[in-house]
Write a protein that holds these residues in place. Sequence first.
Motif, mmCIF file in Angstrom:
data_model
loop_
_atom_site.group_PDB
_atom_site.id
_atom_site.type_symbol
_atom_site.label_atom_id
_atom_site.label_comp_id
_atom_site.label_asym_id
_atom_site.label_seq_id
_atom_site.Cartn_x
_atom_site.Cartn_y
_atom_site.Cartn_z
ATOM 1 N N ALA A 171 -146.616 -23.825 60.689
ATOM 2 C CA ALA A 171 -146.822 -25.254 60.466
ATOM 3 C C ALA A 171 -146.466 -25.565 59.018
ATOM 4 N N GLY A 172 -145.374 -26.327 58.834
ATOM 5 C CA GLY A 172 -144.907 -26.662 57.498
ATOM 6 C C GLY A 172 -143.400 -26.751 57.477
ATOM 7 N N ARG A 217 -153.569 -29.929 58.645
ATOM 8 C CA ARG A 217 -152.273 -30.468 58.245
ATOM 9 C C ARG A 217 -152.400 -31.929 57.823
ATOM 10 N N SER A 220 -153.699 -32.018 54.306
ATOM 11 C CA SER A 220 -152.708 -31.623 53.303
ATOM 12 C C SER A 220 -151.586 -32.652 53.157
ATOM 13 N N TYR A 226 -149.497 -24.451 53.897
ATOM 14 C CA TYR A 226 -148.836 -24.317 55.182
ATOM 15 C C TYR A 226 -149.574 -23.235 55.973
#
Length: 289
Positions: A171-172, A217, A220, A226
Amino acid sequence: MHPAQPKLRDVVQALDGLFPPATAQSWDQVGLVSGDLDQPVERVLFAVDPTLAVIEEARSLGVDLLVTHHPLLLRGIHSVATSSAKGASVTALVVHDIALFVAHTNADVAEPGVNDALAAACGLTETSPLAVVEGQALGRVGELPSPATLADFASRLYAALPPAAGGLRVAGPPDGPVRRVAVMGGAGDDLFDAVRASGADVYVTADLRHHPVLEAREESRGGPPYLIDAGHWATESLWLGVAARRLTESLTAAGFESSRVETHISTLRTDPWDFVVGAEPPEGIGGTS
């Protein structure tokens, strides 16, 4: 040197010294599960999970002691009849004189332990604890020798881990910069607050669930930290070789000849997933779109 073959009590004493039961989390079940303390130990098999297949592997190798990371009897059971998998496992261990020893969260916090092995696979050489829970250091955090993109870091990590059907979930943004890395072998989505506080650019762990990840997420705002879900079995299996080597060293230090006890690492992948359908990397990753 001791002329005699080590007994189970000698090996348990060595394992307890390496992975003290008092350092396990309060909910955990660790230590000797089955076996006669006076039985001699010539062969030891290390595995992540005490599955029926792993127990059969131990039997075929003529193993006297099976050391696993995950407990066989974490929750209470009321029957060991062979009509259940747990019962069949206990019966097989007893019938074939295979002792079972578990080092779980006490192996996570050991130095070196599960998280140190995962940190090394990430390329970290100097680390500090990610969090302290019940007085024990959980996880590790440290910096890479040089910055990398998230995609490159994930690719290198994938190559360093044993292969599993699920691969790595990330994820990122692929081009997100990564220098500071936090790790927690096995399930780790309860440490997101500690990860944010550590200033990590990426968090490597496993068993990440939809809602905790989505919320992390969102917090952030698309930036770091991430997240990489590298798989439960894969992130913890790296420790097996470390544990086997440390046991040999401990028995030698206790006066037993190193040749007296053979150690083996399970060749079985106990990750429960067999294949993935339809997983497609984003544009620019893996050469497809």
